[in-house]
Motif scaffolding. Sequence first.
Motif, short mmCIF file in Angstrom:
data_model
loop_
_atom_site.label_atom_id
_atom_site.label_comp_id
_atom_site.label_asym_id
_atom_site.label_seq_id
_atom_site.Cartn_x
_atom_site.Cartn_y
_atom_site.Cartn_z
N LYS A 229 0.60 -1.11 0.30
CA LYS A 229 -0.35 0.13 -0.04
C LYS A 229 1.00 1.60 -0.36
CE LYS A 229 -3.70 2.12 2.41
NZ LYS A 229 -3.39 3.58 2.19
N LYS A 230 0.98 1.77 -1.03
CA LYS A 230 1.61 3.10 -0.91
C LYS A 230 1.07 4.41 -1.00
CE LYS A 230 4.04 1.19 -5.38
NZ LYS A 230 4.37 1.89 -6.66
N ARG A 231 1.76 5.49 -0.11
CA ARG A 231 0.93 7.00 0.27
C ARG A 231 -0.24 6.90 -0.27
NH1 ARG A 231 5.75 10.27 0.86
NH2 ARG A 231 5.93 10.74 -1.40
N ASP A 232 0.02 7.06 -1.52
CA ASP A 232 -1.40 7.43 -2.80
C ASP A 232 -2.19 6.21 -2.61
OD1 ASP A 232 0.52 5.90 -3.91
OD2 ASP A 232 0.42 7.90 -5.83
N PHE A 233 -2.10 5.77 -2.65
CA PHE A 233 -3.17 3.68 -3.05
C PHE A 233 -4.46 4.23 -1.53
CE2 PHE A 233 -0.03 0.19 -4.89
CZ PHE A 233 -0.14 1.73 -6.02
N GLU A 234 -5.43 4.45 -1.81
CA GLU A 234 -7.01 4.30 -1.44
C GLU A 234 -7.04 2.48 -0.49
OE1 GLU A 234 -11.74 3.78 -1.55
OE2 GLU A 234 -10.48 4.07 -3.10
N LYS A 235 -6.39 1.09 -1.37
CA LYS A 235 -5.67 0.06 -0.66
C LYS A 235 -4.94 -0.57 -1.03
CE LYS A 235 -10.85 0.36 -2.58
NZ LYS A 235 -12.07 -0.97 -3.33
N ALA A 236 -4.94 -1.45 -0.35
CA ALA A 236 -3.52 -2.59 -0.48
C ALA A 236 -3.88 -3.28 -2.17
CB ALA A 236 -3.24 -2.99 0.68
#
Length: 216
Positions: free
Chosen positions: A155-162
């Motif tokens: 899960k990256k910083r700009d990801f809403e979800k994993a």
Amino acid sequence: MKLKLFLLSAFLFFSLNSFAQNINTNPFWKGEIVLKDGTSKKGFVQVPNNPAQSKVSFKITNNGKKERFKKKDIESVKVFSKSGKEYVFEPVKVVLTIKGNSSLGRALLLVSGKNDYATFYVSYGVYKINKKGELYMLYRYTYGNDFPSMAYYIKKRDFEKARLLHMTNLARGFKKSANAYLKEDPVLLGKINNKELRFRDMDEIIKMYLETTKNL
């Protein structure tokens, strides 16, 4: 393709929920529960039992009254073993495919590595405590009807979800997932594409990626 996606979704759903009815017999360790409203509960936290559990138990003192917090209200769960080792769990929604954003319900996943840019999670059955007082993961399965499967998520910083990075026996190859999610580290990708590093080297892969992205 749709059939493969359905089968993968069904398999992962049952993998994450197969232990949901387990009674949590794990001990209470010193720890902290951070709620989504910013509230922090410090005291003694019952070590989570499995990714699908819906609540986490907490006590201010070891002999105090038990409270239970819903997974949907939790930002993170941190516990410390008697030796002082830290374990962090986070409830996250999981996307199985590289394209699209459809997800399963929140899973309480163990953090395997983290910096300010990305978090990696690992899932392998239930969370148990060994004789040395440390946490380990155990997958119970019936031979012929099931098979053990370890999964890693990012899960990256700009990801809403994993996103599912890879899991044992996944139809798509690990290189395809790596090239989709680890682009920030071309040196690491080169080693994966040249088969110097494989899925079995995930600990080293995570370490390298987090070092490369630590200042992003």
